[in-house]
Design a protein around this motif. Structure first.
Motif, PDB file in Angstrom:
ATOM      1  N   PRO A   1      14.750 -14.767  34.145  1.00  0.00           N
ATOM      2  CA  PRO A   1      15.726 -14.038  34.962  1.00  0.00           C
ATOM      3  C   PRO A   1      16.020 -12.626  34.469  1.00  0.00           C
ATOM      4  CG  PRO A   1      16.853 -15.601  33.545  1.00  0.00           C
ATOM      5  CD  PRO A   1      15.382 -15.828  33.333  1.00  0.00           C
ATOM      6  N   TRP A   2      15.518 -12.273  33.276  1.00  0.00           N
ATOM      7  CA  TRP A   2      15.826 -10.977  32.690  1.00  0.00           C
ATOM      8  C   TRP A   2      14.666  -9.992  32.766  1.00  0.00           C
ATOM      9  CZ3 TRP A   2      16.634 -15.596  29.902  1.00  0.00           C
ATOM     10  CH2 TRP A   2      17.953 -16.073  29.963  1.00  0.00           C
ATOM     11  N   TYR A   3      13.447 -10.484  32.603  1.00  0.00           N
ATOM     12  CA  TYR A   3      12.295  -9.586  32.554  1.00  0.00           C
ATOM     13  C   TYR A   3      11.297  -9.826  33.679  1.00  0.00           C
ATOM     14  CZ  TYR A   3      14.055  -8.453  27.936  1.00  0.00           C
ATOM     15  OH  TYR A   3      14.860  -8.038  26.891  1.00  0.00           O
ATOM     16  N   GLY A   4      11.450 -10.933  34.414  1.00  0.00           N
ATOM     17  CA  GLY A   4      10.520 -11.239  35.481  1.00  0.00           C
ATOM     18  C   GLY A   4       9.329 -12.037  34.996  1.00  0.00           C
ATOM     19  N   GLY A   5       8.606 -12.624  35.941  1.00  0.00           N
ATOM     20  CA  GLY A   5       7.472 -13.470  35.597  1.00  0.00           C
ATOM     21  C   GLY A   5       7.926 -14.758  34.952  1.00  0.00           C
ATOM     22  N   ASP A   6       6.982 -15.478  34.374  1.00  0.00           N
ATOM     23  CA  ASP A   6       7.311 -16.697  33.654  1.00  0.00           C
ATOM     24  C   ASP A   6       7.505 -16.388  32.174  1.00  0.00           C
ATOM     25  OD1 ASP A   6       7.313 -18.398  35.791  1.00  0.00           O
ATOM     26  OD2 ASP A   6       5.241 -19.074  35.531  1.00  0.00           O
ATOM     27  N   GLY A   7       8.501 -17.003  31.587  1.00  0.00           N
ATOM     28  CA  GLY A   7       8.754 -16.816  30.170  1.00  0.00           C
ATOM     29  C   GLY A   7       9.125 -18.131  29.520  1.00  0.00           C
ATOM     30  N   HIS A   8       9.131 -18.119  28.196  1.00  0.00           N
ATOM     31  CA  HIS A   8       9.565 -19.279  27.420  1.00  0.00           C
ATOM     32  C   HIS A   8      10.944 -18.928  26.883  1.00  0.00           C
ATOM     33  CE1 HIS A   8       8.297 -22.586  24.313  1.00  0.00           C
ATOM     34  NE2 HIS A   8       9.416 -22.877  24.957  1.00  0.00           N
ATOM     35  N   ASN A   9      11.956 -19.641  27.348  1.00  0.00           N
ATOM     36  CA  ASN A   9      13.326 -19.285  27.042  1.00  0.00           C
ATOM     37  C   ASN A   9      14.017 -20.342  26.186  1.00  0.00           C
ATOM     38  OD1 ASN A   9      13.385 -16.798  28.533  1.00  0.00           O
ATOM     39  ND2 ASN A   9      13.383 -18.033  30.399  1.00  0.00           N
ATOM     40  N   PHE A  10      14.917 -19.859  25.321  1.00  0.00           N
ATOM     41  CA  PHE A  10      15.690 -20.704  24.414  1.00  0.00           C
ATOM     42  C   PHE A  10      17.149 -20.265  24.469  1.00  0.00           C
ATOM     43  CE2 PHE A  10      11.409 -20.705  22.852  1.00  0.00           C
ATOM     44  CZ  PHE A  10      11.204 -21.946  22.249  1.00  0.00           C
ATOM     45  N   ARG A  11      18.023 -21.164  24.034  1.00  0.00           N
ATOM     46  CA  ARG A  11      19.440 -20.865  23.913  1.00  0.00           C
ATOM     47  C   ARG A  11      19.872 -21.245  22.503  1.00  0.00           C
ATOM     48  NH1 ARG A  11      21.916 -22.943  28.753  1.00  0.00           N
ATOM     49  NH2 ARG A  11      21.395 -24.991  27.940  1.00  0.00           N
ATOM     50  N   LEU A  12      20.586 -20.327  21.839  1.00  0.00           N
ATOM     51  CA  LEU A  12      21.045 -20.570  20.469  1.00  0.00           C
ATOM     52  C   LEU A  12      22.565 -20.502  20.451  1.00  0.00           C
ATOM     53  CD1 LEU A  12      19.963 -20.973  17.529  1.00  0.00           C
ATOM     54  CD2 LEU A  12      20.316 -18.510  17.215  1.00  0.00           C
ATOM     55  N   ARG A  13      23.184 -21.537  19.898  1.00  0.00           N
ATOM     56  CA  ARG A  13      24.632 -21.623  19.787  1.00  0.00           C
ATOM     57  C   ARG A  13      25.023 -21.805  18.321  1.00  0.00           C
ATOM     58  NH1 ARG A  13      25.193 -25.717  24.888  1.00  0.00           N
ATOM     59  NH2 ARG A  13      25.391 -24.140  26.532  1.00  0.00           N
ATOM     60  N   PRO A  14      26.296 -21.554  17.987  1.00  0.00           N
ATOM     61  CA  PRO A  14      26.705 -21.671  16.579  1.00  0.00           C
ATOM     62  C   PRO A  14      26.386 -23.027  15.964  1.00  0.00           C
ATOM     63  CG  PRO A  14      28.409 -20.561  17.825  1.00  0.00           C
ATOM     64  CD  PRO A  14      27.387 -21.029  18.831  1.00  0.00           C
ATOM     65  N   GLU A  15      26.568 -24.111  16.736  1.00  0.00           N
ATOM     66  CA  GLU A  15      26.333 -25.435  16.169  1.00  0.00           C
ATOM     67  C   GLU A  15      24.864 -25.690  15.854  1.00  0.00           C
ATOM     68  OE1 GLU A  15      26.994 -26.065  20.689  1.00  0.00           O
ATOM     69  OE2 GLU A  15      27.790 -24.816  19.075  1.00  0.00           O
ATOM     70  N   HIS A  16      23.963 -24.908  16.451  1.00  0.00           N
ATOM     71  CA  HIS A  16      22.543 -25.060  16.115  1.00  0.00           C
ATOM     72  C   HIS A  16      22.267 -24.591  14.696  1.00  0.00           C
ATOM     73  CE1 HIS A  16      21.747 -24.661  20.706  1.00  0.00           C
ATOM     74  NE2 HIS A  16      21.940 -25.919  20.360  1.00  0.00           N
ATOM     75  N   LEU A  17      23.051 -23.634  14.218  1.00  0.00           N
ATOM     76  CA  LEU A  17      22.868 -23.116  12.857  1.00  0.00           C
ATOM     77  C   LEU A  17      23.689 -23.877  11.831  1.00  0.00           C
ATOM     78  CD1 LEU A  17      22.877 -19.229  13.303  1.00  0.00           C
ATOM     79  CD2 LEU A  17      20.915 -20.759  13.166  1.00  0.00           C
TER      80      LEU A  17
ATOM     81  N   GLY B   1      16.424 -23.901  15.268  1.00  0.00           N
ATOM     82  CA  GLY B   1      17.146 -25.002  15.878  1.00  0.00           C
ATOM     83  C   GLY B   1      17.621 -24.713  17.281  1.00  0.00           C
ATOM     84  N   ALA B   2      17.076 -23.661  17.918  1.00  0.00           N
ATOM     85  CA  ALA B   2      17.505 -23.276  19.261  1.00  0.00           C
ATOM     86  C   ALA B   2      17.108 -24.332  20.283  1.00  0.00           C
ATOM     87  CB  ALA B   2      16.908 -21.924  19.633  1.00  0.00           C
ATOM     88  N   GLU B   3      17.900 -24.413  21.335  1.00  0.00           N
ATOM     89  CA  GLU B   3      17.616 -25.342  22.433  1.00  0.00           C
ATOM     90  C   GLU B   3      16.472 -24.783  23.277  1.00  0.00           C
ATOM     91  OE1 GLU B   3      19.809 -27.240  26.392  1.00  0.00           O
ATOM     92  OE2 GLU B   3      20.904 -25.909  25.033  1.00  0.00           O
ATOM     93  N   ASP B   4      15.400 -25.547  23.413  1.00  0.00           N
ATOM     94  CA  ASP B   4      14.218 -25.123  24.165  1.00  0.00           C
ATOM     95  C   ASP B   4      14.449 -25.387  25.650  1.00  0.00           C
ATOM     96  OD1 ASP B   4      11.690 -24.663  25.238  1.00  0.00           O
ATOM     97  OD2 ASP B   4      10.642 -25.565  23.540  1.00  0.00           O
ATOM     98  N   LEU B   5      14.539 -24.320  26.439  1.00  0.00           N
ATOM     99  CA  LEU B   5      14.760 -24.441  27.882  1.00  0.00           C
ATOM    100  C   LEU B   5      13.459 -24.522  28.657  1.00  0.00           C
ATOM    101  CD1 LEU B   5      17.642 -21.819  28.259  1.00  0.00           C
ATOM    102  CD2 LEU B   5      17.814 -24.290  27.865  1.00  0.00           C
ATOM    103  N   GLY B   6      12.334 -24.442  27.949  1.00  0.00           N
ATOM    104  CA  GLY B   6      11.043 -24.593  28.599  1.00  0.00           C
ATOM    105  C   GLY B   6      10.510 -23.289  29.173  1.00  0.00           C
ATOM    106  N   ILE B   7       9.380 -23.408  29.818  1.00  0.00           N
ATOM    107  CA  ILE B   7       8.705 -22.261  30.445  1.00  0.00           C
ATOM    108  C   ILE B   7       9.033 -22.249  31.929  1.00  0.00           C
ATOM    109  CG2 ILE B   7       6.468 -21.234  31.000  1.00  0.00           C
ATOM    110  CD1 ILE B   7       5.432 -22.430  28.345  1.00  0.00           C
ATOM    111  N   GLY B   8       9.468 -21.099  32.411  1.00  0.00           N
ATOM    112  CA  GLY B   8       9.829 -20.978  33.814  1.00  0.00           C
ATOM    113  C   GLY B   8      10.143 -19.544  34.157  1.00  0.00           C
ATOM    114  N   PRO B   9      10.643 -19.293  35.354  1.00  0.00           N
ATOM    115  CA  PRO B   9      10.956 -17.918  35.764  1.00  0.00           C
ATOM    116  C   PRO B   9      11.934 -17.266  34.796  1.00  0.00           C
ATOM    117  CG  PRO B   9      11.015 -19.398  37.646  1.00  0.00           C
ATOM    118  CD  PRO B   9      10.884 -20.264  36.432  1.00  0.00           C
TER     119      PRO B   9
END
Length: 369
Positions: free
Chosen positions: A177-193, A167-175
């Protein structure tokens, strides 16, 4: 109703060992070196974990060094965790699930933590990664994390599917900021679970910040007498119980232990006044039953306003929407107040039963459909 009884913590802190019917999440030790080597010596695993050129683990000595690194990171930061995913059927470690510091390339560590996982390919396709990640994320939110980062290579479709199942929020594919290059990033919050809303209430996951409330609640004799122990709990016991809530909730995405929080007159969400549960119901010794329990405890100051019934109805709907076909409630034979809630829910009185908790309890049943 029965107090949520988390698994006994085999290690300290907010990440106790968790055992389900299929998996055990536990700390690594040197005895896992052969399994760690079997996983990290495969290119089809390592290619998703590192940046090129990929390094394949050479031997068990290197595996033990890796395990020592896991334990050192946990000792340095109590919000970090690396857990072995042990398959119950085979006793093998088939993967890992982790909470790690996430350092930005342009700013170092700024308080972000990553939720990650990997599996031996032979263990893929069985839901292990989703189950393990959900359990560790729930523990993380109890421990006090407000948000977790999930990042992966942009073509790692299998891990993206796990993130979506969480149920994580899909932030899409883009730069990245942690590992470099393009990545597929998500954000997970308590309310998602775990978050349920009704007209007057919000049911949310507990965190360590609720320890004072829970310690007060289960120190009250008129509440504690209906709990599993039947007596007031010490603060230390309640903290262990709080840390064990994710394990008590089990791996089903709809189950959980929830704080009952009334809305204020302005619509804001207030602090907790009770506990509501939708959890696996422990069968008595020798029983093969696999039932789901609905339960509740309210602070005396919040009783008499229908909060228990409203919270329970919302969890029945959550169970139905999650594919759980029926729920049970079990009460102490003398707990007339909880039995009245069961009747208001329309539950069928099954009388005195010995099927659960190794006790004689008055049981109720309700189909969710």
């Amino acid at each position: 109703m029965s107090t949520p009884q988390g698994p006994v913590a085999n290690d300290t802190g907010w990440y106790p060992e968790v055992t389900t019917d299929r998996l055990r999440l536990r700390r690594f030790d040197h005895g896992d070196a052969a399994d760690v080597l079997a996983i990290h010596s495969r290119l089809d695993v390592v290619k998703w974990l590192d940046n090129p050129p990929f390094h394949l683990m050479a031997d068990e000595d290197e595996a033990r060094e890796r395990i020592d690194g896991y334990l050192a990171a946990e000792a340095e930061d109590p919000l970090v965790a690396r857990r072995a995913i042990e398959e119950i059927a085979s006793g093998r470690v088939v993967g890992s699930v982790l909470l790690a510091r996430c350092a930005r390339l342009d700013g170092g560590f700024v308080g972000e933590y990553e939720l990650g996982w990997h599996l031996h390919p032979d263990a893929a396709g069985r839901g292990y990664a989703t189950q393990a990640a959900r359990l560790l994320a729930a523990q993380a939110f109890v421990a006090g994390h407000d948000e977790l980062v999930i990042g992966m290579y942009s073509d790692n479709d299998a891990s993206a599917a796990v993130a979506h199942r969480l149920g994580a929020e899909d932030l899409g594919i883009g730069p990245d900021p942690w590992y470099g290059g393009d990545g597929h990033n998500f954000r997970l919050r308590p309310e998602h679970l775990a978050r349920v809303e009704t007209e007057r209430l919000v049911l949310r996951a507990f965190t360590r910040h609720d320890l004072d409330f829970l310690a007060d609640l289960f120190s009250i004799p008129e509440v504690a007498r209906w709990s599993g122990a039947g007596r007031p709990r010490t603060r230390t016991e309640v903290q262990a119980q709080l840390a064990g809530q994710p394990g008590r909730a089990g791996p089903h995405p709809s189950t959980g232990v929830f704080a009952i929080c009334p809305r204020t007159s302005t619509g804001a969400v207030g602090g907790p006044v009770g506990v509501a549960m939708l959890v696996p119901l422990p069968a008595s010794a020798g029983s093969e039953r696999r039932d789901v329990e609905i339960g509740w405890h309210l602070h005396p100051s919040a009783q008499g306003r229908g909060f228990a019934t409203e919270a329970a109805r919302a969890l029945v709907e959550r169970a139905r929407d999650g594919g759980i076909s029926e729920v049970h409630a079990v009460t102490h034979p003398d707990n007339a107040a909880s039995q009245a809630v069961c009747r208001r829910l329309g539950m069928t009185d099954l009388g005195l039963r010995d099927d659960w908790y190794d006790q004689t309890l008055r049981a109720f049943r309700l189909p969710t459909a």
